[in-house]
Design a protein around this motif. Structure first.
Motif, PDB file in Angstrom:
ATOM      1  N   GLU A  10      44.582  45.037  34.161  1.00 53.57           N
ATOM      2  CA  GLU A  10      44.589  46.366  34.821  1.00 53.57           C
ATOM      3  C   GLU A  10      43.697  46.790  35.577  1.00 53.57           C
ATOM      4  OE1 GLU A  10      47.593  47.792  34.617  1.00 53.57           O
ATOM      5  OE2 GLU A  10      48.247  45.996  33.391  1.00 53.57           O
ATOM      6  N   ARG A  11      42.564  46.080  35.637  1.00 50.90           N
ATOM      7  CA  ARG A  11      41.307  46.559  36.268  1.00 50.90           C
ATOM      8  C   ARG A  11      41.618  46.218  37.938  1.00 50.90           C
ATOM      9  NH1 ARG A  11      36.021  43.906  33.688  1.00 50.90           N
ATOM     10  NH2 ARG A  11      35.112  45.530  35.227  1.00 50.90           N
ATOM     11  N   HIS A  12      40.917  46.816  38.731  1.00 54.20           N
ATOM     12  CA  HIS A  12      41.052  46.726  40.125  1.00 54.20           C
ATOM     13  C   HIS A  12      40.279  45.526  40.574  1.00 54.20           C
ATOM     14  CE1 HIS A  12      41.810  51.390  40.801  1.00 54.20           C
ATOM     15  NE2 HIS A  12      42.594  50.626  40.321  1.00 54.20           N
ATOM     16  N   VAL A  13      40.772  44.636  41.467  1.00 60.04           N
ATOM     17  CA  VAL A  13      40.403  43.330  41.796  1.00 60.04           C
ATOM     18  C   VAL A  13      38.848  43.434  42.238  1.00 60.04           C
ATOM     19  CG1 VAL A  13      40.713  41.424  43.481  1.00 60.04           C
ATOM     20  CG2 VAL A  13      42.665  42.725  42.525  1.00 60.04           C
ATOM     21  N   ASN A  14      38.196  42.688  41.284  1.00 57.97           N
ATOM     22  CA  ASN A  14      36.680  42.652  41.523  1.00 57.97           C
ATOM     23  C   ASN A  14      35.669  43.959  41.699  1.00 57.97           C
ATOM     24  OD1 ASN A  14      37.046  39.791  41.467  1.00 57.97           O
ATOM     25  ND2 ASN A  14      37.581  39.567  43.563  1.00 57.97           N
ATOM     26  N   ASP A  15      36.651  45.215  41.736  1.00 53.34           N
ATOM     27  CA  ASP A  15      35.837  46.350  41.771  1.00 53.34           C
ATOM     28  C   ASP A  15      34.789  46.420  40.545  1.00 53.34           C
ATOM     29  OD1 ASP A  15      34.857  48.599  43.144  1.00 53.34           O
ATOM     30  OD2 ASP A  15      36.810  49.928  42.154  1.00 53.34           O
ATOM     31  N   GLY A  16      33.670  46.426  40.754  1.00 56.66           N
ATOM     32  CA  GLY A  16      32.629  46.644  39.633  1.00 56.66           C
ATOM     33  C   GLY A  16      32.496  45.384  38.830  1.00 56.66           C
ATOM     34  N   ASP A  29      35.805  42.524  46.839  1.00 55.30           N
ATOM     35  CA  ASP A  29      36.646  43.748  46.116  1.00 55.30           C
ATOM     36  C   ASP A  29      37.796  44.241  46.574  1.00 55.30           C
ATOM     37  OD1 ASP A  29      34.062  43.290  44.762  1.00 55.30           O
ATOM     38  OD2 ASP A  29      33.165  44.989  45.144  1.00 55.30           O
ATOM     39  N   ILE A  30      38.686  44.683  46.040  1.00 47.67           N
ATOM     40  CA  ILE A  30      39.868  45.285  46.406  1.00 47.67           C
ATOM     41  C   ILE A  30      40.117  46.681  45.814  1.00 47.67           C
ATOM     42  CG2 ILE A  30      42.384  45.166  47.159  1.00 47.67           C
ATOM     43  CD1 ILE A  30      42.113  42.158  47.055  1.00 47.67           C
ATOM     44  N   PRO A  31      39.455  47.785  45.580  1.00 49.35           N
ATOM     45  CA  PRO A  31      39.327  48.840  44.989  1.00 49.35           C
ATOM     46  C   PRO A  31      41.025  49.457  45.272  1.00 49.35           C
ATOM     47  CG  PRO A  31      37.450  48.971  46.330  1.00 49.35           C
ATOM     48  CD  PRO A  31      38.213  47.519  46.659  1.00 49.35           C
ATOM     49  N   GLY A  32      41.355  49.765  44.160  1.00 52.05           N
ATOM     50  CA  GLY A  32      42.783  50.584  44.072  1.00 52.05           C
ATOM     51  C   GLY A  32      43.805  49.612  43.816  1.00 52.05           C
ATOM     52  N   VAL A  33      43.738  48.164  43.707  1.00 52.77           N
ATOM     53  CA  VAL A  33      44.604  47.183  43.668  1.00 52.77           C
ATOM     54  C   VAL A  33      44.462  46.565  42.200  1.00 52.77           C
ATOM     55  CG1 VAL A  33      45.915  45.441  44.424  1.00 52.77           C
ATOM     56  CG2 VAL A  33      45.069  46.896  45.918  1.00 52.77           C
ATOM     57  N   SER A  34      45.344  46.765  41.326  1.00 55.61           N
ATOM     58  CA  SER A  34      45.079  46.004  40.033  1.00 55.61           C
ATOM     59  C   SER A  34      45.276  44.430  40.053  1.00 55.61           C
ATOM     60  CB  SER A  34      46.208  46.599  38.770  1.00 55.61           C
ATOM     61  OG  SER A  34      47.395  46.208  39.127  1.00 55.61           O
ATOM     62  N   ILE A  35      44.601  44.029  39.093  1.00 57.65           N
ATOM     63  CA  ILE A  35      44.874  42.380  39.320  1.00 57.65           C
ATOM     64  C   ILE A  35      46.406  41.900  39.086  1.00 57.65           C
ATOM     65  CG2 ILE A  35      44.189  40.175  37.912  1.00 57.65           C
ATOM     66  CD1 ILE A  35      41.400  41.484  37.358  1.00 57.65           C
ATOM     67  N   ALA A  36      46.837  42.673  38.018  1.00 55.32           N
ATOM     68  CA  ALA A  36      48.490  42.509  37.616  1.00 55.32           C
ATOM     69  C   ALA A  36      49.472  42.506  39.003  1.00 55.32           C
ATOM     70  CB  ALA A  36      48.768  43.463  36.814  1.00 55.32           C
ATOM     71  N   ASN A  37      48.908  43.653  39.758  1.00 54.24           N
ATOM     72  CA  ASN A  37      49.784  43.902  41.034  1.00 54.24           C
ATOM     73  C   ASN A  37      49.380  42.943  42.261  1.00 54.24           C
ATOM     74  OD1 ASN A  37      51.420  45.897  39.947  1.00 54.24           O
ATOM     75  ND2 ASN A  37      49.793  47.617  40.770  1.00 54.24           N
TER      76      ASN A  37
END
Length: 260
Positions: free
Chosen positions: A144-150, A96-104
């Motif tokens: 736009e979701r954070h990478v794998n977060d949740g 998980d990478i909270p705070g980093v969107s998949i797009a970014n």
């Protein structure tokens, strides 16, 4: 690229870094262009270690043998250099990478693969990302979701396939991509891999799995059985079917009797 095999492994030995624990004990394997290989084996046989060693994971140290990627020595390259050379690893347990969107995250990855000094055009990237997501039947909002977060297990694995679709590797290492997937998610993930293989017929794929069910959807050209850090049998898809019926009992008995 040359006419050399995409990947040629000879006598590869590796251990856990900073420990006297050898896991790979002489692996030989060759992958040609467009080939799908599956490696099966019991827990602790070294399957995931092989994938991580090929990707350059720092937790493992190569102690012997050679690995050539398109005829050139792979082992001196760092993990990021291997990625830029065209090797992709789909993790069994994506982080998980909270705070980093998949797009970014994906934009950064694509930029890293460009020649030094070349800037990625934002609009071109958006077009690529949306086209890849459409191919994989994913909603644009997913980016736009954070990478794998949740994420559910299926969403994490679909995100791995999305990364693979955007980066278009020459060699895809898939470490138990079917782990934790229900049948619907398995079909979606497998369908994505098959579409990418059709799109890039030169891409080689190394599937690491315990089960035949993944191979019902991604048909391998070659199946290998790994036991105690070595490939002990190779053949066609029929090997996987035999394992589904018989399990690893005969190999465990052989291992107990011979130590191999």
């Amino acid at each position: 690229m040359s006419d050399a095999p995409i990947l040629k492994i000879a006598g590869l030995r590796a251990k856990v870094a900073d420990e006297d624990l050898e896991i790979l004990k002489g692996v030989d394997l060759t992958l040609g262009k467009g080939e799908v290989h599956a490696i099966m084996g019991p827990n602790g046989s070294g399957k995931s270690t092989l994938a991580k060693v090929l990707a350059g994971h720092p937790s493992y140290e190569v102690t012997g043998g050679t690995v050539e990627f398109y005829g050139k020595d792979l082992l001196p390259l760092e993990a990021d250099e291997r990625s830029r050379a065209g090797i992709f690893l789909a993790f069994q347990y994506p982080v998980d990478i909270p705070g980093v969107s998949i797009a970014n995250f994906m934009r950064t990855a694509v930029q890293a693969h460009l020649p030094e000094g070349e800037e990625l055009d934002l609009f071109d990237f958006q077009d690529i990302l949306l086209e890849r997501m459409e191919m994989l039947e994913m909603e644009p909002a997913f980016a736009e979701r954070h990478v794998n977060d949740g994420f559910s297990g299926g969403e994490k694995k679909r995100n791995e396939i999305l990364q693979m679709a955007v980066l278009k590797p020459n060699l895809a290492l898939m470490d138990e991509t079917d782990s934790g997937l229900d049948i619907d998610a398995l079909k979606i993930v497998s369908g994505g891999v098959n579409k990418l293989a059709e799109e890039n017929p030169d891409m080689a794929v190394l599937l690491i799995t315990h089960y035949q069910r993944l191979l019902d959807y991604i048909t391998p050209h070659h199946v290998h059985i790994m036991v105690q850090g070595r490939i002990v049998q190779s053949g066609g898809p029929e090997i996987a079917l035999e394992l589904e019926e018989e399990g690893y009992k005969s190999w465990r008995e052989h291992e107990a009797a011979t130590g191999v």
